[in-house]
Design a protein around this motif. Structure first.
Motif, PDB file in Angstrom:
ATOM      1  N   VAL A 206       0.893  -1.159   0.000  1.00  9.44           N
ATOM      2  CA  VAL A 206       0.000   0.000   0.000  1.00  9.44           C
ATOM      3  C   VAL A 206       0.931   1.208   0.000  1.00  9.44           C
ATOM      4  O   VAL A 206       1.897   1.234   0.772  1.00  9.44           O
ATOM      5  N   PRO A 207       0.706   2.174  -0.889  1.00 11.25           N
ATOM      6  CA  PRO A 207       1.670   3.265  -0.989  1.00 11.25           C
ATOM      7  C   PRO A 207       1.738   4.123   0.278  1.00 11.25           C
ATOM      8  O   PRO A 207       0.710   4.608   0.744  1.00 11.25           O
ATOM      9  N   THR A 208       2.935   4.245   0.815  1.00  6.95           N
ATOM     10  CA  THR A 208       3.186   5.198   1.901  1.00  6.95           C
ATOM     11  C   THR A 208       4.554   5.811   1.620  1.00  6.95           C
ATOM     12  O   THR A 208       5.363   5.211   0.913  1.00  6.95           O
ATOM     13  N   ALA A 209       4.817   6.975   2.183  1.00  5.04           N
ATOM     14  CA  ALA A 209       6.079   7.667   1.896  1.00  5.04           C
ATOM     15  C   ALA A 209       7.283   6.849   2.353  1.00  5.04           C
ATOM     16  O   ALA A 209       8.362   6.943   1.768  1.00  5.04           O
ATOM     17  N   ASP A 210       7.105   6.027   3.386  1.00  5.04           N
ATOM     18  CA  ASP A 210       8.254   5.301   3.940  1.00  5.04           C
ATOM     19  C   ASP A 210       8.283   3.824   3.519  1.00  5.04           C
ATOM     20  O   ASP A 210       8.975   3.020   4.135  1.00  5.04           O
ATOM     21  N   GLY A 211       7.543   3.464   2.469  1.00  2.13           N
ATOM     22  CA  GLY A 211       7.569   2.058   2.022  1.00  2.13           C
ATOM     23  C   GLY A 211       7.096   1.116   3.120  1.00  2.13           C
ATOM     24  O   GLY A 211       7.663   0.030   3.301  1.00  2.13           O
ATOM     25  N   LEU A 212       6.082   1.519   3.840  1.00  2.06           N
ATOM     26  CA  LEU A 212       5.437   0.731   4.902  1.00  2.06           C
ATOM     27  C   LEU A 212       6.343   0.500   6.121  1.00  2.06           C
ATOM     28  O   LEU A 212       6.027  -0.330   6.978  1.00  2.06           O
TER      29      LEU A 212
END
Ligand SMILES: NC(=O)c1ccc[n+]([C@@H]2O[C@H](COP(=O)([O-])OP(=O)(O)OC[C@H]3O[C@@H](n4cnc5c(N)ncnc54)[C@H](OP(=O)(O)O)[C@@H]3O)[C@@H](O)[C@H]2O)c1
Length: 347
Positions: free
Chosen positions: A93-99
């Motif tokens: 799931v896209p997040t700025a920190d790569g989950l």
């Protein structure tokens, strides 16, 4: 000398059970006897694969719904702590920190094993260094970033790297706006795809949640004979036949007994069309490029392809589903739910 633990988990959590792969992962883990927590952003949302069960029946079969959002570390911590689950299935799931913060929350709350749905586009070989993926390889890079975080956080994990989903031609290839008529707009009809069934990927995920690969949880610091990082297992997964995109739509026509109108587009027309249907333009451009040159430099390299097909049977005990079988099971449901244009193609 390292000892081997054939560890089994009887309490697992699946993030995203409404998804094609997540649903099958949940069902498979349950069939192996595990208690399965269904971690959902919207816990009262219907779960397609469990649609035949009433809420009471769901509970009787050891499924329990719980709220969690993969972008929200606090919700993950709370769900894992409440569940007591030790193994988790996780989507990108896209997040700025790569989950990273989500995975750290899982680990800190007691998760000992993650089965992560990665991608075939994360290159084979390359010293298995997931940090070496070029930024312009958008989809490979996003999946590789999560794998890198799992490594850095020292979370034992299986990275499932499936190739081209059998659901892509139904969800994205067929034009949902034209249903029930079957019409497809494709670029590069000669491009070969393996069409792995999400059902099989989920069954592999569910089996591994309950019975992780032997050795994975041992000796996290020890060198691994396959060259993989300790605490990491990479499993490529492919469907049983390589077929051209043109053949894919012929099969849909043969199985359904209905006409499928196929329109061949240029690369530019295809990108423009996907963008007009809601796919971000850079993603559409990346996919078109991949459908011209391959998702990796050595796409479907014979030795890795054969092993990727065999992996399905080795883990689940059953042969990978053919595309014909997949269409028989899923075409009608796809047409009736009128899939969203721009669908979930993200190899
Ligand atoms: N298509 C391909 O050829 C291909 C190839 C290789 C790998 N992949 C990987 O496979 C994935 C698609 O798998 P699929 O077809 O099983 O997906 P899917 O059917 O679209 O399901 C996605 C699931 O993710 C859940 N989800 C989304 N955002 C979430 C969040 N913030 N927190 C918790 N859950 C969340 C969704 O839950 P909701 O019900 O809440 O929306 C849904 O259950 C791709 O995204 C890619 O990573 C695809």
């Amino acid at each position: 000398m390292a000892t081997t633990t054939n560890k089994k988990y009887d309490n697992v959590i699946v993030f995203g059970p409404t998804g094609d792969v997540g649903g099958h992962a949940a069902l498979a883990a349950s069939s192996y006897g595990a208690k399965v927590w269904l971690a959902m952003r919207t816990p009262d949302k219907p779960i397609p694969i469990l649609a035949h069960l009433s809420p009471d029946e769901e509970k009787k079969q050891s499924f329990t719904r719980i709220h969690a959002d993969l972008t929200d570390a606090a919700s993950i911590r709370a769900a894992v702590q409440h569940s007591g689950a030790k193994a988790a299935y996780v989507y990108l799931v896209p997040t700025a920190d790569g989950l990273a913060s989500s995975l750290a929350a899982m680990r800190d709350a007691g998760i000992e094993l993650v089965v992560f749905l990665s991608s075939f586009s994360v290159p084979f070989g390359a010293g298995l260094d997931v940090r070496a993926v070029a930024p312009q390889k958008l989809i490979a890079r996003a999946h590789a970033a999560v794998e890198a975080n799992l490594e850095d956080l020292r979370v034992p994990h299986v990275a499932l790297r499936p190739a081209y989903f059998a659901s892509n031609p139904l969800n994205m290839g067929l034009d949902a706006a034209r249903f029930p008529a079957l019409e497809a707009h494709i670029f590069n009809g000669a491009f070969e795809v393996d069409c792995i069934a999400p059902d099989d990927i989920g069954r592999v995920a569910g089996a591994l949640l309950v019975a992780p690969p032997p050795d994975l949880l041992d000796d996290k610091d020890a060198a691994n004979p396959t060259g993989e990082k300790a605490g990491k297992k990479v499993l490529y997964l492919c469907g049983p036949q390589l077929i051209t995109q043109d053949r894919v739509f012929e099969i849909i026509q043969e199985v359904s007994g209905r006409d499928v109108a196929v329109k061949h587009l240029s690369k530019e027309q295809w990108v423009e069309r996907q963008a007009a249907h809601g796919m971000p333009q850079p993603v559409a451009a990346y996919l078109a490029e991949a459908m011209e040159k391959g998702f990796t430099d050595d796409q479907y390299r014979r030795d890795m392809y054969d092993q990727a097909v065999a992996n399905v049977k080795e883990v689940t005990g059953r042969d990978a589903m053919s595309f014909e079988e997949y269409v028989k099971v899923h075409l009608d449901e796809t047409v009736s739910k009128a899939a969203v244009p721009g669908g979930t193609f993200s190899s």
